[in-house]
Design an enzyme around this catalytic site. Structure first.
Site, PDB file in Angstrom:
ATOM      1  N   GLN A  22      23.284  -7.643 -27.458  1.00  0.00           N
ATOM      2  CA  GLN A  22      22.973  -6.447 -26.683  1.00  0.00           C
ATOM      3  C   GLN A  22      22.816  -5.186 -27.523  1.00  0.00           C
ATOM      4  OE1 GLN A  22      26.193  -7.612 -23.670  1.00  0.00           O
ATOM      5  NE2 GLN A  22      24.706  -6.592 -22.372  1.00  0.00           N
ATOM      6  N   HIS A 112      29.377 -14.931 -26.907  1.00  0.00           N
ATOM      7  CA  HIS A 112      29.015 -14.006 -25.825  1.00  0.00           C
ATOM      8  C   HIS A 112      27.552 -14.267 -25.441  1.00  0.00           C
ATOM      9  CE1 HIS A 112      29.855  -9.829 -23.919  1.00  0.00           C
ATOM     10  NE2 HIS A 112      28.763 -10.331 -23.346  1.00  0.00           N
ATOM     11  N   ASN A 156      33.375 -15.244 -23.878  1.00  0.00           N
ATOM     12  CA  ASN A 156      33.185 -14.201 -22.887  1.00  0.00           C
ATOM     13  C   ASN A 156      32.530 -14.797 -21.638  1.00  0.00           C
ATOM     14  OD1 ASN A 156      32.846 -11.317 -21.938  1.00  0.00           O
ATOM     15  ND2 ASN A 156      30.731 -12.057 -21.850  1.00  0.00           N
ATOM     16  N   GLU A 157      33.196 -14.685 -20.525  1.00  0.00           N
ATOM     17  CA  GLU A 157      32.659 -15.070 -19.212  1.00  0.00           C
ATOM     18  C   GLU A 157      31.967 -16.433 -19.212  1.00  0.00           C
ATOM     19  OE1 GLU A 157      30.290 -11.987 -17.462  1.00  0.00           O
ATOM     20  OE2 GLU A 157      31.917 -10.533 -17.543  1.00  0.00           O
TER      21      GLU A 157
END
Ligand code: FCB
Length: 424
Positions: A22, A112, A156-157
């Site tokens: 990101q 991620h 992550n998630e």
């Protein structure tokens, strides 16, 4: 302590967070060729890859004492079980040293939403061979960084990743309704977490014992209308699939012993209307939602009370220290974002008052950035980035100034001043 005031523990982490795809730019993973809904891509992103020193200065200006950052696997290993790329490793080491010089504790995320291309082309996380490859990468990385990092966040998630890749078609490889693959991904990630945790402990440490956990996204699901039976059923099914199943795989029974903490990413609530999630992230119009009394940012319905509820529930259920590994709001209305932050911090404070062992809060995000399917349209940054200008200029936002007030008031050594008026 007076009622309504809470002294946050001196060592409480006030942080912010980003992820490599990101913000970094110049990555070669499954996102490189992806074009988001706004026509944007992540090939340059915030150019954090070249500008991390400046970005650490922004963090220092914010007064944060922690940073949840990712390390991009695809940069470090060119093939399964290969040695780590020394040049890329040195860059991350330099970033960690810059953080240390600014008194900022890193929490490193190992996965991620992105993978090396050799993982993707071999079937990604559906393929059980991904598990030993990830554990090998973890072991090598941890032995290289153990003197500098003690907070390790393996995944992550996993729920968001597995559902958007295999159920909802939002992330590469864009499959839909492959429930068996969704479940496989979660099971493989849970196994990888447990084995990575063993590898991290085996690697030893450079002073502070490692802390190991995942970041679980927690979304509440509901129905917009009281008597909409199918919407209620879908909400229950979603809760079971994305929340309960995932937590059982990672933390059920003796598996819990692999984690020393649980990270919670919290954005709020998704309520269904005619079997569609009535949230902007699902395509609903924020103005129309507003008319129905639904308070939302540019992504999800807000539900600040829910943060306190879930912190207390996780504390009781798992007995693990908790970190809020992500919370933030996307909006161009900064007053809205400040209100949102205040309301969530009030809930955090109440949960701490009630005995929940929460050790830190990481605001999502340090910078406006590449928000996956939505590209550059969602403004989450404490520091804004102008993507219309090639120079990608950064600017402190009002939310950032507000957060700075909170971080500074609670900085270690200032315990006597650490009741912030804005959240009392
Ligand atoms: C979380 C993701 C993070 C970012 C925020 C808005 O689900 O972990 O990368 O997209 O949402």
């Amino acid at each position: 302590m007076t009622p309504g005031h809470l002294t946050f523990p001196d060592n409480f982490l006030w942080g912010t967070a980003t992820s490599p795809t990101q913000v970094e730019g110049h990555v070669a993973n499954e996102w490189t060729d992806y074009i988001a809904a706004d026509g944007g891509h992540c090939r340059v992103a915030c150019n954090h890859y070249h500008r991390y020193e400046e970005d650490v200065e922004w963090m220092a200006q914010l007064g944060v004492n922690a940073y949840r950052m990712g390390i991009e696997w695809s940069r470090l290993q060119a093939a399964p079980f290969a040695p780590l790329n020394q040049k890329e490793l040195e860059r991350y080491i330099h970033l960690l040293d810059c953080l240390k010089a600014a008194n900022i504790t890193p929490m490193v995320v190992l996965h991620h939403f992105s993978n090396p291309r050799w993982i993707t082309s071999a079937g990604g996380w559906v393929n059980p061979a991904t598990v030993p490859a990830f554990v090998d990468y973890t072991a090598k990385l941890v032995s290289a960084l153990k003197e500098r990092v003690h907070l390790w966040n393996t995944f992550n998630e996993p729920d968001t990743y597995a559902s958007l890749t295999y159920l909802l078609g939002g992330f590469p490889p864009f499959h839909k309704w492959q429930l068996a693959s969704y479940r496989k991904v979660i099971k493989h990630m849970a196994e990888a977490h447990i084995r990575a945790s063993e590898a991290i402990r085996r690697a030893g440490h450079g002073g502070r014992s490692p802390e190991i956990g995942i970041a679980k996204n927690w979304t509440y699901f509901g129905a917009l209308k009281k008597f909409a039976l199918w919407d209620h059923l879908l909400a229950r099914l979603s809760h079971h699939t994305f929340n309960r199943f995932v937590l059982t795989e990672f933390l059920g029974g003796r598996r819990r012993e692999a984690s020393t903490f649980l990270g919670v990413n919290y954005y709020g609530l998704a309520r269904f209307k005619n079997l569609q999630p009535a949230v902007p992230a699902g395509g609903a119009c924020p103005k129309q939602l507003g008319r129905m009394g639904v308070v939302c940012d540019d992504m999800f319905e807000r539900h600040p009370d829910g943060l306190g509820v879930i912190l207390r529930d996780f504390h009781r259920r798992y007995g693990l220290p908790l970190y809020i590994t992500e919370h933030g709001a996307a909006s161009s209305d900064e007053s809205f974002r400040i209100r949102d932050l205040t309301e969530h911090l009030r809930e955090l404070r109440n949960a701490l008052n009630g005995g929940a062992d929460v050790r830190g809060f990481f605001y999502w995000s340090l910078l406006d950035n590449f928000e996956w399917q939505f590209g550059y349209t969602k403004k989450f940054g404490l520091v804004s980035v102008d993507f219309n200008d090639e120079a990608l200029p950064r600017r402190m936002t009002r939310v950032g100034e507000y957060y700075r007030g909170i971080c500074r008031a609670r900085a270690p050594g200032m315990a006597s001043q650490n009741s912030h008026p804005a959240i009392s």
